[in-house]
Scaffold this active site. Structure first.
Site, mmCIF file in Angstrom:
data_model
loop_
_atom_site.group_PDB
_atom_site.id
_atom_site.type_symbol
_atom_site.label_atom_id
_atom_site.label_comp_id
_atom_site.label_asym_id
_atom_site.label_seq_id
_atom_site.Cartn_x
_atom_site.Cartn_y
_atom_site.Cartn_z
ATOM 1 N N THR A 17 -81.100 10.256 11.686
ATOM 2 C CA THR A 17 -80.473 8.941 11.485
ATOM 3 C C THR A 17 -79.305 8.776 12.442
ATOM 4 O O THR A 17 -78.632 9.751 12.781
ATOM 5 C CB THR A 17 -79.967 8.767 10.045
ATOM 6 N N LYS A 64 -75.057 6.706 6.168
ATOM 7 C CA LYS A 64 -76.100 7.500 5.503
ATOM 8 C C LYS A 64 -75.741 8.981 5.540
ATOM 9 O O LYS A 64 -75.914 9.690 4.553
ATOM 10 C CB LYS A 64 -77.444 7.333 6.228
ATOM 11 N N ASP A 100 -86.220 5.884 5.677
ATOM 12 C CA ASP A 100 -86.203 4.443 5.908
ATOM 13 C C ASP A 100 -85.859 3.789 4.582
ATOM 14 O O ASP A 100 -86.406 4.155 3.537
ATOM 15 C CB ASP A 100 -87.555 3.947 6.431
ATOM 16 N N GLY A 105 -74.252 -2.416 5.092
ATOM 17 C CA GLY A 105 -75.416 -3.276 4.860
ATOM 18 C C GLY A 105 -75.175 -4.316 3.774
ATOM 19 O O GLY A 105 -74.176 -5.044 3.783
ATOM 20 N N TYR A 106 -76.085 -4.348 2.811
ATOM 21 C CA TYR A 106 -76.058 -5.369 1.762
ATOM 22 C C TYR A 106 -75.187 -4.952 0.566
ATOM 23 O O TYR A 106 -75.196 -5.637 -0.466
ATOM 24 C CB TYR A 106 -77.489 -5.658 1.280
ATOM 25 N N ASP A 107 -74.448 -3.862 0.679
ATOM 26 C CA ASP A 107 -73.647 -3.377 -0.458
ATOM 27 C C ASP A 107 -72.739 -4.447 -1.070
ATOM 28 O O ASP A 107 -72.595 -4.495 -2.302
ATOM 29 C CB ASP A 107 -72.812 -2.153 -0.044
ATOM 30 N N HIS A 121 -80.459 4.595 -4.695
ATOM 31 C CA HIS A 121 -81.820 4.870 -4.221
ATOM 32 C C HIS A 121 -81.833 6.157 -3.395
ATOM 33 O O HIS A 121 -82.702 7.000 -3.519
ATOM 34 C CB HIS A 121 -82.318 3.675 -3.393
#
Ligand code: ITT
Length: 199
Positions: free
Chosen positions: A11, A16, A73, A154-156, A181
Site C-alpha cells: 500500500t 492504512k 483493496d 477518505g470518507y471517514d 472493516h
C-alpha cells in the site's frame, strides 16, 4: 514450519499502514510498506472486484521478487446508490484522487435519500510463497448529512458506524482500529498466520 519474519504490505496509503500497525500486533512479524522497500511505481487497479484489485497489488510486488505480500483493496458501498462508489471509492470524482471532492459528490448524489445505509469493505489478499488467500471485513453504518471530524482519511468524516454517535473521523485512532472493516479483515489474516506459525 514456515516462519513469517517479514511481510510486505503493498500500500502507498500511510493511513492504512498506521491503522494496520495498531491492529496487527504480531511481534514475530515485521510489516514493511511500499515506502520502506522504496517501491514508487503506480499499480494500476483495473480489476472488477475488491478481490481482483487486492490481487493486482500483490502481483505488482511479487514481480519485484518478494514472496510474502499483503494487498488490501477497500471501499465504501452505499445502499441507495446500488453499492457505489464501491471499487471506485478512491477515484469517485475523477483523477487525481481527492477525498474532499469525493465526499461532496457522494453527499450530492444522496440528496433527498431517506435510506443512508452504507458499509465499508476491506478485502485482504495474502500471498505466501505463491499460495493466495483472501480475508474480508465489513462495518455497517450510515452516511451523515454533513462532514464532521478531522481524523482518519477518505470518507471517514461522513461515515457513522452503527451503535456510535460520531463519525470515524471523530474517533480516536485506537477506537476506529478496534471496530473497522480493516480490523476485521486483518484480524482474520492474523488468525491464519498464527495457525500456520504458532508462537
Ligand atoms: P492503496 O491502494 O495504496 O492501498 P488507497 O488509498 O488507494 O491505497 P484503496 O484502493 O483501497 O486504497 O482505496 C480505497 C478508497 O476507499 C480510499 O481512497 C478511500 O476513499 C476509501 N476508504 C477505504 N478505507 C477507508 C477508511 O477506512 N476510511 C475512509 N475511507 C476509506
Amino acid at each position: 514450519m514456515q516462519q513469517y519474519k517479514e511481510i510486505i504490505f503493498a500500500t502507498s496509503n500511510a493511513h492504512k499502514v498506521a491503522e494496520v500497525d495498531l491492529i496487527f500486533q504480531m511481534p514475530s512479524i515485521k510489516l514493511r510498506s511500499l515506502k520502506d522497500i522504496k517501491f514508487t511505481k503506480e499499480i494500476v487497479e483495473d480489476g472488477h472486484t475488491f478481490r481482483e484489485n487486492a490481487l493486482l497489488k500483490v502481483q505488482a510486488i511479487a514481480k519485484e521478487g518478494y514472496t510474502n505480500i499483503i494487498g488490501e483493496d477497500a471501499g465504501l458501498e452505499v445502499e441507495a446508490l446500488n453499492g457505489e462508489p464501491g471499487i471506485y471509492s478512491a477515484r469517485y470524482s475523477g483523477e487525481p484522487v481527492n477525498h474532499a471532492r469525493n465526499i461532496q459528490k457522494l453527499l450530492k448524489n444522496l440528496e433527498g435519500a431517506t435510506n443512508r445505509k452504507a458499509r465499508f469493505v476491506s478485502t485482504v489478499c495474502f500471498m505466501d510463497e505463491g499460495i493466495i488467500s483472501y480475508f474480508e471485513g465489513y462495518i455497517h453504518g450510515e452516511i451523515c448529512m454533513t462532514e464532521t471530524g478531522k481524523k482518519g482519511f477518505g470518507y471517514d468524516p461522513i461515515f457513522k458506524p452503527n451503535g456510535y454517535q460520531y463519525t470515524f473521523a471523530e474517533m480516536e485512532d485506537q477506537l476506529k482500529s478496534s471496530i473497522s472493516h480493516r480490523y476485521k479483515s486483518f484480524t482474520e489474516l492474523a488468525k491464519y498466520l498464527r495457525s500456520k506459525n504458532p508462537q
